[in-house]
Design an enzyme around this catalytic site. Structure first.
Site, PDB file in Angstrom:
ATOM      1  N   ILE A  60       5.461  15.107   9.974  1.00 19.87           N
ATOM      2  CA  ILE A  60       4.565  16.022  10.758  1.00 19.87           C
ATOM      3  C   ILE A  60       3.961  15.228  11.832  1.00 19.87           C
ATOM      4  O   ILE A  60       3.767  15.984  12.941  1.00 19.87           O
ATOM      5  CB  ILE A  60       3.207  16.177   9.595  1.00 19.87           C
TER       6      ILE A  60
ATOM      7  N   TYR B 274      -2.016   7.421  -4.835  1.00 16.39           N
ATOM      8  CA  TYR B 274      -1.815   8.130  -3.703  1.00 16.39           C
ATOM      9  C   TYR B 274      -2.999   8.934  -3.423  1.00 16.39           C
ATOM     10  O   TYR B 274      -3.799   8.917  -2.331  1.00 16.39           O
ATOM     11  CB  TYR B 274      -0.695   8.732  -3.610  1.00 16.39           C
TER      12      TYR B 274
ATOM     13  N   LYS C  18      -5.898   9.075  -0.333  1.00 14.66           N
ATOM     14  CA  LYS C  18      -6.022  10.093   0.572  1.00 14.66           C
ATOM     15  C   LYS C  18      -7.619  10.456   0.696  1.00 14.66           C
ATOM     16  O   LYS C  18      -8.239  10.862   1.486  1.00 14.66           O
ATOM     17  CB  LYS C  18      -5.315  11.324   0.449  1.00 14.66           C
TER      18      LYS C  18
END
Length: 337
Positions: free
Chosen positions: A32, A181, A185
């Site tokens: 991205i 994870y 975030k």
């Protein structure tokens, strides 16, 4: 009666020009981040790819240059997991202004064992959150000196169902990669919203904005050889998924809008329009646990301790006042803009 000027509708395919501006995209060499960089380069701005892998960055620069004739793109060696190296990386930018940084780079581990950086931090927390926290500290003079600059943080749907355990932020007990994870975030997103509160309290014009890309698949992503090649067979097999998710080129749109759209405000979260999974960017209501200012303030303090960086912002000088940093109480009381 004078007519009210019409604000043009945002068009992801017709971005406003940004000549003379400079943008840094962490992890801009792939995924991205690559498409964020490619689309921003198309505005005429200088785009810096922050990446620890020089070869991949050079491939990305060559690709961007082939799709955007005359693109101004360069590589900045950047290893977010190595906190001690970040000041030198920022010094190497050699810029006198920075209009936006997109905190896009990240690492996701699927299987144990738990991994640590050389400084002893859990790898995903170190890269995804602590590295960007420290990088913001070193970039702060450039950003706050640039009127209307933006700090854009890439969040994740994975954080929606997680909660931080500030007593085990480094996941030393019962390590589960997917949970670690998601928490890394979530830490990033809580930091970004707390950052905007503190910027507002300091009277800064710099904005902190959160985006999340929705669902993004390689198989729906346009080819960008040599680092991504999509075959016709892959495209046809996965075409039905395009009803639910999208390619990484479209997943870049929320971040690009957060950088460029003058209507974006600090403390907002932008996501794909259709169920947060695909489509053009729109403002998404904040999830309940993202407005937990107490946890965010505690995370900020812990992050300062772990990185050795005291991330503060200076209030503008007014007549009869002395210049000084925004206090923690004032920052915590400030509302998101």
């Amino acid at each position: 009666m004078p007519s009210v000027p019409q604000v043009p509708q945002w068009d992801v395919h017709r971005l406003p020009r940004a000549e003379g501006k400079s943008f840094l995209v962490t992890g801009g060499n792939a995924g991205i981040g690559y498409f964020v960089a490619e689309q921003l380069a198309g505005t005429g701005a200088m785009v810096v790819l922050g990446s620890r892998d020089r070869a991949k960055a050079e491939y990305a620069i060559a690709s961007i240059s082939s799709y955007v004739p005359g693109a101004k793109v360069k590589h900045l060696p950047l290893d977010l997991a190595d906190l001690a190296s970040l000041k030198a990386s920022v010094d190497a930018l050699a810029l006198d202004r920075l209009d936006a940084v997109v905190h896009n780079a990240g690492v996701a581990l699927d299987h144990p064992p738990r991994r640590e950086t050389t400084a002893g931090h859990e790898l995903m927390l170190a890269t995804n959150h602590l590295g960007h926290f420290a990088l913001t500290h070193h970039l702060a003079p450039l950003l706050t000196a640039t009127p209307g600059s933006r700090i854009v943080t890439t969040g994740s749907f994975a954080a929606r169902s997680e909660r931080l355990d500030l007593d085990d932020l480094q996941s030393t007990h019962d390590y589960q990669p997917k949970r670690a994870y998601a928490r890394s975030k979530l830490a990033q997103m809580l930091f970004a919203f707390e950052l905007d509160r503190r910027l507002r309290a300091a009277g800064s014009t710099t904005l902190s904005v959160v985006v999340h890309p929705g669902g993004a698949l390689d198989s729906l992503t346009p080819s960008r050889p040599p680092f991504h090649v999509r075959t016709a067979g892959e495209r046809l097999r996965h075409l039905p998924l395009g009803l639910l998710v999208q390619g990484k080129d479209a997943a870049a749109w929320p971040a690009v809008r957060a950088v460029l759209d003058p209507g974006v405000r600090g403390g907002q979260m932008w996501s794909p329009r259709l169920f947060g999974l695909r489509g053009t960017p729109r403002i998404e209501p904040l999830w309940n646990h993202l407005v937990d200012t107490t946890t965010a303030a505690r995370l900020w303090a812990v992050s300062c301790d772990l990185t050795g960086n005291d991330l503060t912002f200076t209030a503008p000088t007014r007549l009869g006042e002395t210049e000084g940093p925004a206090t923690e109480r004032g920052a915590g009381d400030a509302r998101t803009g």
